[in-house]
Design a protein around this motif. Structure first.
Motif, mmCIF file in Angstrom:
data_model
loop_
_atom_site.group_PDB
_atom_site.id
_atom_site.type_symbol
_atom_site.label_atom_id
_atom_site.label_comp_id
_atom_site.label_asym_id
_atom_site.label_seq_id
_atom_site.Cartn_x
_atom_site.Cartn_y
_atom_site.Cartn_z
ATOM 1 N N PRO A 59 20.401 69.859 -12.605
ATOM 2 C CA PRO A 59 20.155 70.446 -11.283
ATOM 3 C C PRO A 59 20.671 69.540 -10.163
ATOM 4 C CG PRO A 59 18.157 69.455 -12.109
ATOM 5 C CD PRO A 59 19.160 69.388 -13.238
ATOM 6 N N ALA A 60 21.107 70.145 -9.077
ATOM 7 C CA ALA A 60 21.556 69.383 -7.900
ATOM 8 C C ALA A 60 20.352 68.906 -7.094
ATOM 9 C CB ALA A 60 22.467 70.243 -7.039
ATOM 10 N N ARG A 77 23.940 63.799 -8.822
ATOM 11 C CA ARG A 77 25.217 63.804 -9.541
ATOM 12 C C ARG A 77 24.949 63.157 -10.905
ATOM 13 N NH1 ARG A 77 26.284 61.473 -4.826
ATOM 14 N NH2 ARG A 77 26.999 59.544 -5.796
ATOM 15 N N TRP A 78 25.086 63.952 -11.943
ATOM 16 C CA TRP A 78 24.715 63.526 -13.295
ATOM 17 C C TRP A 78 25.895 62.855 -13.983
ATOM 18 C CZ3 TRP A 78 19.704 63.722 -14.471
ATOM 19 C CH2 TRP A 78 18.897 64.530 -13.660
ATOM 20 N N SER A 79 25.693 61.633 -14.460
ATOM 21 C CA SER A 79 26.743 60.948 -15.206
ATOM 22 C C SER A 79 26.686 61.310 -16.686
ATOM 23 C CB SER A 79 26.640 59.431 -15.029
ATOM 24 O OG SER A 79 25.386 58.958 -15.497
ATOM 25 N N HIS A 80 25.507 61.609 -17.190
ATOM 26 C CA HIS A 80 25.397 62.156 -18.547
ATOM 27 C C HIS A 80 24.095 62.938 -18.698
ATOM 28 C CE1 HIS A 80 23.026 58.479 -19.683
ATOM 29 N NE2 HIS A 80 22.442 59.311 -20.497
ATOM 30 N N TRP A 81 24.114 63.848 -19.663
ATOM 31 C CA TRP A 81 22.961 64.696 -19.994
ATOM 32 C C TRP A 81 23.034 64.904 -21.498
ATOM 33 C CZ3 TRP A 81 19.634 67.083 -16.292
ATOM 34 C CH2 TRP A 81 18.692 67.967 -16.819
ATOM 35 N N HIS A 82 22.337 64.062 -22.248
ATOM 36 C CA HIS A 82 22.443 64.055 -23.706
ATOM 37 C C HIS A 82 21.096 64.367 -24.348
ATOM 38 C CE1 HIS A 82 26.431 62.482 -23.237
ATOM 39 N NE2 HIS A 82 25.996 61.378 -22.651
ATOM 40 N N ALA A 83 21.104 64.393 -25.667
ATOM 41 C CA ALA A 83 19.892 64.722 -26.427
ATOM 42 C C ALA A 83 18.761 63.732 -26.165
ATOM 43 C CB ALA A 83 20.205 64.788 -27.918
ATOM 44 N N GLY A 84 19.078 62.457 -25.923
ATOM 45 C CA GLY A 84 18.037 61.462 -25.748
ATOM 46 C C GLY A 84 17.702 61.117 -24.314
ATOM 47 N N SER A 85 18.676 61.292 -23.416
ATOM 48 C CA SER A 85 18.428 60.919 -22.020
ATOM 49 C C SER A 85 19.458 61.560 -21.103
ATOM 50 C CB SER A 85 18.479 59.398 -21.850
ATOM 51 O OG SER A 85 19.790 58.922 -22.088
ATOM 52 N N ALA A 86 19.171 61.489 -19.815
ATOM 53 C CA ALA A 86 20.087 61.961 -18.779
ATOM 54 C C ALA A 86 19.974 60.998 -17.608
ATOM 55 C CB ALA A 86 19.720 63.380 -18.344
ATOM 56 N N VAL A 87 21.094 60.782 -16.912
ATOM 57 C CA VAL A 87 21.101 59.858 -15.783
ATOM 58 C C VAL A 87 21.867 60.477 -14.627
ATOM 59 C CG1 VAL A 87 21.879 57.594 -14.962
ATOM 60 C CG2 VAL A 87 20.940 57.822 -17.266
ATOM 61 N N ALA A 102 2.511 68.034 7.994
ATOM 62 C CA ALA A 102 3.202 69.146 8.658
ATOM 63 C C ALA A 102 4.031 68.668 9.843
ATOM 64 C CB ALA A 102 2.196 70.199 9.111
ATOM 65 N N ALA A 103 3.648 67.546 10.450
ATOM 66 C CA ALA A 103 4.372 67.005 11.597
ATOM 67 C C ALA A 103 5.278 65.838 11.200
ATOM 68 C CB ALA A 103 3.385 66.538 12.667
ATOM 69 N N GLY A 104 5.290 65.489 9.912
ATOM 70 C CA GLY A 104 6.047 64.329 9.458
ATOM 71 C C GLY A 104 7.547 64.576 9.411
ATOM 72 N N ARG A 105 8.280 63.496 9.150
ATOM 73 C CA ARG A 105 9.735 63.546 9.031
ATOM 74 C C ARG A 105 10.131 63.136 7.624
ATOM 75 N NH1 ARG A 105 11.917 59.487 12.968
ATOM 76 N NH2 ARG A 105 13.329 59.447 11.222
ATOM 77 N N PHE A 106 11.220 63.728 7.128
ATOM 78 C CA PHE A 106 11.748 63.351 5.826
ATOM 79 C C PHE A 106 12.714 62.187 5.991
ATOM 80 C CE2 PHE A 106 10.026 67.379 4.557
ATOM 81 C CZ PHE A 106 9.703 67.194 3.221
ATOM 82 N N HIS A 107 12.605 61.226 5.071
ATOM 83 C CA HIS A 107 13.506 60.079 5.013
ATOM 84 C C HIS A 107 14.123 60.097 3.622
ATOM 85 C CE1 HIS A 107 11.701 58.452 8.685
ATOM 86 N NE2 HIS A 107 10.559 58.903 8.177
ATOM 87 N N SER A 108 15.423 59.837 3.543
ATOM 88 C CA SER A 108 16.118 59.866 2.256
ATOM 89 C C SER A 108 16.445 58.458 1.786
ATOM 90 C CB SER A 108 17.398 60.693 2.370
ATOM 91 O OG SER A 108 17.067 62.046 2.581
ATOM 92 N N TYR A 109 16.201 58.220 0.513
ATOM 93 C CA TYR A 109 16.424 56.917 -0.104
ATOM 94 C C TYR A 109 17.334 57.092 -1.310
ATOM 95 C CZ TYR A 109 12.231 56.042 2.620
ATOM 96 O OH TYR A 109 11.319 55.959 3.633
ATOM 97 N N PRO A 110 18.408 56.301 -1.419
ATOM 98 C CA PRO A 110 19.243 56.362 -2.628
ATOM 99 C C PRO A 110 18.386 56.047 -3.853
ATOM 100 C CG PRO A 110 20.338 55.105 -0.912
ATOM 101 C CD PRO A 110 18.917 55.349 -0.445
ATOM 102 N N VAL A 111 18.658 56.769 -4.938
ATOM 103 C CA VAL A 111 17.844 56.613 -6.138
ATOM 104 C C VAL A 111 18.701 56.868 -7.377
ATOM 105 C CG1 VAL A 111 17.037 59.020 -6.204
ATOM 106 C CG2 VAL A 111 15.599 57.230 -7.162
#
Length: 155
Positions: A59-60, A77-87, A102-111
């Motif tokens: 999923p994106a 962005r998926w580098s692999h999606w295999h039987a044992g793991s996905a990254v 409800a009044a908060g702001r979204f912050h984005s963090y690389p993960v």
């Protein structure tokens, strides 16, 4: 008279066809899945189960906080999606809930997202689903969140 004979012939043919079909079905034992079929089923990559109990592959976007949507993964962005793991790499968009959510702001963090520990999915036991997600923040991260955090995923 001819009409009666045709009706009898049709009835006999129908009974014979039904008997042949039933005889074949009842005479043959239920076939166990072949080894090739079992291996093929197991070699299919696991799925990720979302908040709506739908299976997803690569999923994106993915909601982490199903109750309120205040934490979600985006731009995956998926580098692999295999039987044992996905990254994947992406962003974790987290609501700061200040002064309240409800009044908060979204912050984005690389993960970096890692899925693993495939288990049978309760809804469809023949399907494997990833049961664990590990998030690693290489830089900034949400307040009070460790650099690496592991979640058990719902079934």
């Amino acid at each position: 008279m001819r009409e009666l004979a045709m009706t009898k012939v049709a009835a006999v043919c129908a009974v014979a066809t039904l008997a042949a079909a039933m005889g074949t079905a009842s005479a043959a034992p239920a076939a166990a899945p072949s080894t090739a079929q079992s291996v093929a089923q197991r070699s299919v990559s696991p799925v990720l189960v979302d908040c709506f109990w739908k299976s997803q592959v690569r999923p994106a976007d993915f909601i982490l906080a199903c109750g309120d949507g205040n934490s979600r993964l985006t731009a995956l962005r998926w580098s692999h999606w295999h039987a044992g793991s996905a990254v994947a790499v992406g962003l974790n968009a987290v609501n700061d809930c200040r002064p309240y959510c409800a009044a908060g702001r979204f912050h984005s963090y690389p993960v970096v997202v890692r899925l693993d520990d495939p288990q049978p999915w309760e809804k469809q036991p023949e399907v494997q689903r990833y049961s664990r997600m590990t998030l690693t923040y290489p830089g900034d991260r949400p307040e009070r969140v460790p650099r690496t955090v592991t979640y058990s995923l719902w079934d």
